[in-house]
Design a protein around this motif. Structure first.
Motif, mmCIF file in Angstrom:
data_model
loop_
_atom_site.group_PDB
_atom_site.id
_atom_site.type_symbol
_atom_site.label_atom_id
_atom_site.label_comp_id
_atom_site.label_asym_id
_atom_site.label_seq_id
_atom_site.Cartn_x
_atom_site.Cartn_y
_atom_site.Cartn_z
ATOM 1 N N MET A 95 37.369 29.156 45.900
ATOM 2 C CA MET A 95 38.016 28.767 44.648
ATOM 3 C C MET A 95 39.494 29.077 44.805
ATOM 4 N N ALA A 96 40.314 28.296 44.153
ATOM 5 C CA ALA A 96 41.740 28.634 44.125
ATOM 6 C C ALA A 96 42.147 28.798 42.681
ATOM 7 N N VAL A 97 42.791 29.903 42.392
ATOM 8 C CA VAL A 97 43.275 30.137 41.039
ATOM 9 C C VAL A 97 44.751 30.502 41.112
ATOM 10 N N SER A 98 45.460 30.220 40.066
ATOM 11 C CA SER A 98 46.864 30.620 40.053
ATOM 12 C C SER A 98 47.017 31.761 39.071
ATOM 13 N N ARG A 111 44.485 29.985 36.011
ATOM 14 C CA ARG A 111 44.176 28.565 35.977
ATOM 15 C C ARG A 111 43.384 28.217 37.236
ATOM 16 N N ILE A 112 42.301 27.442 37.114
ATOM 17 C CA ILE A 112 41.535 27.036 38.303
ATOM 18 C C ILE A 112 42.218 25.835 38.948
ATOM 19 N N LEU A 113 42.683 26.026 40.174
ATOM 20 C CA LEU A 113 43.346 24.939 40.904
ATOM 21 C C LEU A 113 42.339 24.185 41.765
ATOM 22 N N LYS A 114 41.330 24.926 42.238
ATOM 23 C CA LYS A 114 40.246 24.305 43.016
ATOM 24 C C LYS A 114 38.954 25.000 42.636
ATOM 25 N N ASP A 115 37.975 24.209 42.224
ATOM 26 C CA ASP A 115 36.692 24.801 41.840
ATOM 27 C C ASP A 115 35.747 24.825 43.048
ATOM 28 N N LEU A 116 34.596 25.478 42.886
ATOM 29 C CA LEU A 116 33.590 25.538 43.949
ATOM 30 C C LEU A 116 33.106 24.133 44.293
ATOM 31 N N ASP A 117 32.700 23.952 45.548
ATOM 32 C CA ASP A 117 32.132 22.662 45.958
ATOM 33 C C ASP A 117 30.675 22.558 45.529
ATOM 34 N N HIS A 118 30.017 23.735 45.388
ATOM 35 C CA HIS A 118 28.571 23.724 45.175
ATOM 36 C C HIS A 118 28.153 24.422 43.886
ATOM 37 N N ASP A 119 26.986 24.032 43.411
ATOM 38 C CA ASP A 119 26.347 24.650 42.264
ATOM 39 C C ASP A 119 25.884 26.048 42.684
ATOM 40 N N ILE A 120 26.079 27.053 41.835
ATOM 41 C CA ILE A 120 25.663 28.404 42.232
ATOM 42 C C ILE A 120 24.471 28.916 41.436
ATOM 43 N N GLU A 121 23.861 28.052 40.644
ATOM 44 C CA GLU A 121 22.698 28.490 39.862
ATOM 45 C C GLU A 121 21.604 29.015 40.796
ATOM 46 N N GLY A 122 21.153 30.230 40.534
ATOM 47 C CA GLY A 122 20.076 30.825 41.340
ATOM 48 C C GLY A 122 20.524 31.394 42.680
ATOM 49 N N ARG A 123 21.819 31.340 42.976
ATOM 50 C CA ARG A 123 22.313 31.839 44.278
ATOM 51 C C ARG A 123 22.783 33.287 44.145
ATOM 52 N N ASN A 124 22.792 33.998 45.276
ATOM 53 C CA ASN A 124 23.384 35.336 45.304
ATOM 54 C C ASN A 124 24.835 35.196 45.722
#
Ligand code: IMP
Ligand code: MG
Length: 213
Positions: A95-98, A111-124
């Motif tokens: 993730m990229a945040v400013s 501010r989120i400049l780049k969000d995750l590529d993947h869904d994290i539901e259920g992930r560690n």
């Protein structure tokens, strides 16, 4: 596992191919030398501590899936090393945040400049962060990622500045606590410079004074 003896250095002179040996990372950068005030954490201390954290993480996540989420740009150097001290299958996301811009004071605005590529539901999910200063960035990230319902959400931070935290935070894996000074190196920048130093250090006051911000 044996290194592949067939792999040869591309830079070897014609007629004298050499097998790639053990490479040593640059111990410093000459051009930065006059800007550095002092070394706060040595390359050896960083590596030793990350190896120790890598062992703990390997034990804690044994048999579970693990997704490292690096906070760009600062955490990418640490994440590259930390991940190789973890003896488990894992995945990367970023993730990229400013928060800072070019200045040395936190703005409190995230501010989120780049969000995750993947869904994290259920992930560690293990957030990898370079430094926790006011804690505002991390607290925002934790709140944001928690709404996506990961199975677990923890933090691994290289450094935490003492006495400046504005929000209570639980950092499970912390390498170093440092005084509330501005630091550079090992991923951390001042005006985008100094990220490739292998250690963490402070800058001479004139570096800030001379900066055009
Ligand atoms: P916080 O929101 O105040 O905790 O600030 C967190 C972010 O600010 C970190 O992830 C860094 O990117 C940046 N930051 C905080 N302190 C320093 C520092 O001493 N040097 C370089 N960057 C810093
Ligand atoms: Mg950061």
């Amino acid at each position: 596992m044996e290194a592949n003896a067939e792999v040869r250095s591309g830079s070897a002179a014609a007629g004298s191919p050499s097998v790639v040996g053990v490479l040593t990372l640059a111990p410093h950068v000459n051009a930065y030398e006059s800007d550095i005030e002092r070394t706060l954490i040595t390359q050896q201390d960083i590596q030793a501590k990350l190896a120790e954290l890598g062992e703990r993480i390997s034990g804690d996540y044994q048999g579970r899936d693990l997704l490292l989420v690096g906070v760009l740009k600062g955490a990418f150097v640490m994440m590259a090393d930390l991940a190789r001290y973890i003896r488990l299958p894992l995945e990367f996301d970023f993730m990229a945040v400013s928060s800072y811009g070019a200045a040395t004071q936190t703005s409190g605005v995230v501010r989120i400049l780049k969000d995750l590529d993947h869904d994290i539901e259920g992930r560690n999910v293990l957030i990898v962060e370079d430094i926790v200063d006011s804690g505002l960035t991390l607290s925002y990230l934790l709140k944001n990622l928690r709404t996506r319902r990961p199975a677990s959400l923890e933090v691994c931070a290289l450094m935490q500045k003492l006495d400046v935290q504005q929000v209570p935070l639980d950092i499970k894996y912390k390498a170093f606590e440092i005084p509330p000074v501005f630091v550079v190196g090992y991923g951390l920048d001042y005006g985008e410079r100094f990220r490739n130093l292998p250690f963490v250090g402070t800058l001479k006051p004139e570096v800030y004074r001379d900066a055009v911000t």
